[in-house]
Design a protein around this motif. Structure first.
Motif, PDB file in Angstrom:
ATOM      1  N   SER A   1      11.642   0.170   8.523  1.00 45.36           N
ATOM      2  CA  SER A   1      12.111  -0.858   7.591  1.00 45.36           C
ATOM      3  C   SER A   1      11.231  -0.914   6.348  1.00 45.36           C
ATOM      4  CB  SER A   1      12.132  -2.221   8.294  1.00 45.36           C
ATOM      5  OG  SER A   1      12.596  -3.229   7.424  1.00 45.36           O
ATOM      6  N   ASN A   2       9.909  -0.882   6.549  1.00 45.44           N
ATOM      7  CA  ASN A   2       8.998  -0.860   5.398  1.00 45.44           C
ATOM      8  C   ASN A   2       9.284   0.324   4.479  1.00 45.44           C
ATOM      9  OD1 ASN A   2       7.691  -3.069   6.499  1.00 45.44           O
ATOM     10  ND2 ASN A   2       5.911  -1.921   7.215  1.00 45.44           N
ATOM     11  N   ALA A   3       9.515   1.502   5.083  1.00 50.52           N
ATOM     12  CA  ALA A   3       9.769   2.708   4.300  1.00 50.52           C
ATOM     13  C   ALA A   3      11.041   2.575   3.478  1.00 50.52           C
ATOM     14  CB  ALA A   3       9.853   3.924   5.215  1.00 50.52           C
ATOM     15  N   LEU A   4      12.070   1.990   4.056  1.00 49.38           N
ATOM     16  CA  LEU A   4      13.316   1.789   3.314  1.00 49.38           C
ATOM     17  C   LEU A   4      13.105   0.836   2.142  1.00 49.38           C
ATOM     18  CD1 LEU A   4      15.735   1.503   6.370  1.00 49.38           C
ATOM     19  CD2 LEU A   4      15.572   3.432   4.772  1.00 49.38           C
ATOM     20  N   ALA A   5      12.287  -0.195   2.348  1.00 52.81           N
ATOM     21  CA  ALA A   5      11.964  -1.115   1.256  1.00 52.81           C
ATOM     22  C   ALA A   5      11.225  -0.380   0.138  1.00 52.81           C
ATOM     23  CB  ALA A   5      11.117  -2.269   1.787  1.00 52.81           C
ATOM     24  N   VAL A   6      10.314   0.504   0.523  1.00 60.97           N
ATOM     25  CA  VAL A   6       9.572   1.296  -0.464  1.00 60.97           C
ATOM     26  C   VAL A   6      10.525   2.170  -1.271  1.00 60.97           C
ATOM     27  CG1 VAL A   6       7.946   3.211  -0.718  1.00 60.97           C
ATOM     28  CG2 VAL A   6       7.382   1.277   0.758  1.00 60.97           C
ATOM     29  N   LEU A   7      11.435   2.851  -0.590  1.00 60.58           N
ATOM     30  CA  LEU A   7      12.383   3.721  -1.289  1.00 60.58           C
ATOM     31  C   LEU A   7      13.264   2.913  -2.236  1.00 60.58           C
ATOM     32  CD1 LEU A   7      13.452   6.081   1.642  1.00 60.58           C
ATOM     33  CD2 LEU A   7      11.850   6.580  -0.222  1.00 60.58           C
TER      34      LEU A   7
ATOM     35  N   GLU B   1       0.829  -1.204   0.000  1.00 56.30           N
ATOM     36  CA  GLU B   1       0.000   0.000   0.000  1.00 56.30           C
ATOM     37  C   GLU B   1       0.868   1.261   0.000  1.00 56.30           C
ATOM     38  OE1 GLU B   1      -3.290   0.452  -0.236  1.00 56.30           O
ATOM     39  OE2 GLU B   1      -3.615  -1.698  -0.509  1.00 56.30           O
ATOM     40  N   ALA B   2       1.932   1.252   0.787  1.00 56.88           N
ATOM     41  CA  ALA B   2       2.823   2.417   0.830  1.00 56.88           C
ATOM     42  C   ALA B   2       3.523   2.616  -0.507  1.00 56.88           C
ATOM     43  CB  ALA B   2       3.845   2.243   1.949  1.00 56.88           C
ATOM     44  N   LEU B   3       3.919   1.548  -1.141  1.00 53.25           N
ATOM     45  CA  LEU B   3       4.597   1.630  -2.433  1.00 53.25           C
ATOM     46  C   LEU B   3       3.646   2.148  -3.512  1.00 53.25           C
ATOM     47  CD1 LEU B   3       7.076   1.168  -4.136  1.00 53.25           C
ATOM     48  CD2 LEU B   3       6.599  -1.289  -4.092  1.00 53.25           C
ATOM     49  N   PHE B   4       2.409   1.682  -3.466  1.00 49.92           N
ATOM     50  CA  PHE B   4       1.415   2.201  -4.405  1.00 49.92           C
ATOM     51  C   PHE B   4       1.220   3.705  -4.210  1.00 49.92           C
ATOM     52  CE2 PHE B   4      -3.024   3.536  -4.908  1.00 49.92           C
ATOM     53  CZ  PHE B   4      -3.173   3.374  -6.280  1.00 49.92           C
TER      54      PHE B   4
END
Length: 456
Positions: free
Chosen positions: A285-291, A113-116
């Motif tokens: 961690s999720n945010a870093l994966a998104v970036l 969802e964050a990546l979208f």
């Protein structure tokens, strides 16, 4: 907007169209059918979608995918499940944009969802994603079949609870970027050890398109195993994590005033300062994966940072709300959709940071196999560290945790969600911070609804 014509559906599925029609959406749950949709009448062990064809058309369906004749505009095929997969393949084949596949034991839906949100924020960009947690053998082809032809980006979630499932799903998705969020004990009933879970998640790399990028959690003890799984298929492997040795890492982390986290991230040769709206180290961690994924597809990192700063919690996965209690309010943290040992510990750590009295409604964790008792008892240190003053433990599998908490935390052990809601209504007070977390099958969404003013 036309998603599929009857002729296109028939060509993709090797079926026969009974009439000309066009659809703007696809659904296999008749309750989700809306005007202009294609209804796919799947046949399973316990139900037959053909029983709901009339209902689907009553709700506005424009056509149906069926395996026997019905008195409506349809495309008739030999097998509707195989046809749904074929429709998904056809959708993937006609899309020229970048496709990102996401899997992991924890965080995959939130990261998806964050990546979208990060990719969809750019002007004049069309982004597509799987909705809800449609990530299994039916959900993935459905998500593909719903993908508009002009999508610039697609973010598709893939899940599994047995070896070999992702190996098949990734051949449908054919991602340009394959991301593994984290490896943790989940579905251990079907795996001999955690390394086997890592192997099963690593199957996602087998579907990478030529020149594809594999994104791997650097902080995972299974990092090298995942890298080895990616090497035969990926042109490039990118790691992300809190450790500065990761390719995408957090240089600086500080708690933000509103409860989120201020992060300075290094992405290759670039640095980006951003606020992650959702609290907790797991969200960093999720945010870093998104970036990492945004960078891999050539997206706008600055816009991704803005999206992460504005990202709200998802229902069942961290959504926060103020609920009326007596003459005041309490904070409700809704994590009712799923649970495994890692995710429960992470959300308890978030609860620990909240002001007020801490109340934890914890449902049993399912599909943990022979080590279930140990995993449940092992939550005790996290419960104590979160300074939980009232714990409501739900389900028989929670008995080992109840025993581990004796004399350490005030708790009650109840059989089901209804009993949990009754108890919480009696003990909750203004100013409390209330966490609801458990496997979806426990039904703790009922507790959330009840606390938010729905039916008990």
């Amino acid at each position: 907007m036309t998603l599929w014509t009857a002729a296109e559906i028939a060509a993709a599925t090797h079926g026969t169209a009974s009439a000309d029609f066009a659809v703007g959406g696809v659904a296999f749950d008749s309750r989700e059918v809306g005007p202009g949709d294609l209804f796919v009448a799947l046949t399973g062990e316990t139900t037959d979608g053909h029983r709901f064809v009339d209902q689907a058309f009553a709700q506005g369906a424009a056509g149906a995918l069926v395996s026997r004749a019905v008195d409506h505009p349809v495309v008739e095929v030999a097998d509707t499940f195989a046809a749904l997969e074929d429709l998904g393949r056809a959708a993937r084949a006609r899309v020229k944009g970048k496709v990102i596949g996401v899997t992991g034991s924890v965080g995959k839906t939130s990261t998806k969802e964050a990546l979208f949100a990060a990719l969809d924020r750019a002007p004049s960009v069309s982004a597509h994603r799987s909705v809800k947690s449609y990530n299994n053998h039916t959900g993935v082809p459905l998500s593909l079949a719903r993908m508009p032809q002009g999508s610039d980006y697609a973010v598709l979630e893939m899940g599994m609870n047995h070896p070999g499932e992702l190996a098949h799903l990734t051949t449908l998705v054919r991602p340009h970027v394959a991301l593994v969020t984290a490896i943790a004990p989940a579905h251990t009933e079907f795996f001999p050890h955690e390394a086997a879970i890592a192997d099963a998640k690593g199957e996602i790399f087998r579907g990478l398109e030529p020149g594809g990028v594999a994104i791997v959690p650097y902080d995972s003890p299974h990092r090298d195993r995942l890298i080895a799984a990616a090497e035969p298929y990926a042109a490039r492997i990118v790691t992300f994590g809190l450790d500065r040795a990761a390719d995408v890492s957090a240089i600086e982390i500080a708690r933000a005033n509103h409860g989120g986290t201020f992060v300075t991230a290094r992405i290759g040769e670039h640095e980006l300062s951003l606020t992650v709206a959702q609290p907790g180290a797991h969200w960093v961690s999720n945010a870093l994966a998104v970036l990492a994924a945004v960078d891999a597809v050539g997206g706008d990192l600055a816009l991704a940072g803005l999206a992460l700063a504005e990202l709200g919690g998802l229902a069942g996965r961290g959504a926060r709300s103020e609920i009326a209690v007596g003459d005041g309010h309490a904070l409700l943290i809704d994590e009712s959709y799923n649970a495994n040992p890692a995710s429960v510990a992470a959300t308890l750590a978030v609860l620990a940071e909240q002001p007020g009295r801490h109340v934890a409604i914890l449902g049993e964790m399912r599909e943990l196999g022979t080590k279930s008792a140990d995993y449940h008892a092992g939550l005790a240190p996290a419960v104590v560290a979160a300074r939980v003053e009232v714990a409501v433990l739900v389900g028989e599998a929670m008995r080992p945790l109840a025993q581990a908490l004796e004399g350490r935390v005030d708790f009650v052990h109840v059989p089901d969600a209804a009993a949990a809601l009754d108890h919480v209504h009696r003990v909750i007070a203004p100013g409390d911070a209330v966490l609801v977390k458990g496997s979806n099958g426990v039904g703790l969404a009922r507790v959330v609804a009840g606390l938010a003013g729905g039916k008990k």
